[in-house]
Design an enzyme around this catalytic site. Structure first.
Site, PDB file in Angstrom:
ATOM      1  N   ASP A  33     -75.166  57.395 -94.688  1.00 43.49           N
ATOM      2  CA  ASP A  33     -76.148  56.633 -93.925  1.00 43.49           C
ATOM      3  C   ASP A  33     -76.881  55.635 -94.825  1.00 43.49           C
ATOM      4  O   ASP A  33     -77.109  54.484 -94.437  1.00 43.49           O
ATOM      5  CB  ASP A  33     -77.148  57.599 -93.280  1.00 43.49           C
ATOM      6  CG  ASP A  33     -78.264  56.873 -92.549  1.00 43.49           C
ATOM      7  OD1 ASP A  33     -77.996  56.205 -91.540  1.00 43.49           O
ATOM      8  OD2 ASP A  33     -79.419  56.964 -93.007  1.00 43.49           O
ATOM      9  N   GLU A  86     -70.393  58.268 -90.908  1.00 46.63           N
ATOM     10  CA  GLU A  86     -71.309  58.197 -92.046  1.00 46.63           C
ATOM     11  C   GLU A  86     -70.850  59.133 -93.161  1.00 46.63           C
ATOM     12  O   GLU A  86     -70.927  58.785 -94.352  1.00 46.63           O
ATOM     13  CB  GLU A  86     -72.724  58.540 -91.594  1.00 46.63           C
ATOM     14  CG  GLU A  86     -73.340  57.479 -90.699  1.00 46.63           C
ATOM     15  CD  GLU A  86     -74.736  57.820 -90.239  1.00 46.63           C
ATOM     16  OE1 GLU A  86     -75.484  56.894 -89.881  1.00 46.63           O
ATOM     17  OE2 GLU A  86     -75.084  59.029 -90.226  1.00 46.63           O
TER      18      GLU A  86
END
Length: 243
Positions: A47, A119
């Site tokens: 992320d 992610e």
């Protein structure tokens, strides 16, 4: 489950086998297999890499855009919906290790699971290679989205954007039909956006807000597509997450 070599081919990167398996291990699978490690730490890492890579690209490529517009575009590109869409194009769902409950509820197609896995794969790419390789992967994945200025502008708050669109076209009031399923620790919600009894968009998520945002995004894209909208018959009675 398909061979992970095929997934690496689609991603265009190399990831060592152990790290790749970890990136694909959802918490539902980990729970059913003795509490083995999940992909959540890799998701956290990915992320950050995703956010920085997109921010860097937007800043360098748009010298005249103000901070507010840059923030809107970044928010849209790194959203659950955007990442889930990328994952679906790559067929990532078929490679994810899921628990029985998630498999039975089509977890491989849930936006939240797909986005989290993307992610984690970005984080895994960094660990198995370097930051530049991970950054290049991010740009290959989100590059096409960065060119979609209209959608990016709406993406920071799809519900508000959809409300404004419906009002401008005098379509009537928006209603979200939301249903929840699953245990409290793994709750999932399905939302269908309706206007005057017609379903225009679907979405799913771990909260009502997330599901409604996805449904609004789906409806916004439907109403702004070049083709005539194809509404889902009977969706108000049987909400399902977006495909």
């Amino acid at each position: 489950m398909s061979s992970t070599e095929e997934l690496l081919k689609r991603l265009g990167v190399s990831i060592d086998a152990e790290t790749l398996r970890l990136a694909l291990t959802h918490r539902s699978y980990a729970y059913e297999n003795g509490g083995i490690p999940t992909n959540e730490r890799l998701e956290f890492l990915g992320d950050s890499i995703l956010g920085f890579s997109v921010t860097d690209s937007l800043y360098r490529d748009n010298p005249d855009l103000p901070e507010g517009e840059l923030a809107k575009r970044r928010s849209a590109v790194v959203s659950t919906r955007a990442l889930a869409g990328i994952a679906r194009e790559l067929g990532v769902g078929e490679f994810i290790y899921l628990g029985q409950g998630e498999r039975l509820t089509d977890g491989k197609n849930k936006s939240s699971i797909l986005a989290d896995t993307m992610e984690a794969l970005i984080g895994a790419t960094y660990l198995s290679n370097d930051i530049e390789t991970a950054r290049q992967l991010v740009m290959r994945l989100v590059g096409p989205l960065l060119k979609d200025a209209a959608a990016l502008g709406a993406g920071t708050d799809w519900k508000t954007s959809m409300q404004e669109l419906a009002a401008s076209r005098q379509m009537g009031s928006i209603y979200y039909a939301v249903e929840g399923s699953g245990p409290d620790h793994a709750r999932n919600f399905e939302a269908v956006l309706q206007i005057a009894g017609t379903a225009y968009g679907k979405g799913s998520g771990h909260s009502k807000k997330e599901a409604e945002q996805e449904a609004a995004a789906d409806a916004w894209r439907t109403l702004n597509s070049k083709n005539k909208p194809q509404h889902t018959a009977g969706a108000s009675a049987d909400p399902a997450h977006s495909a």
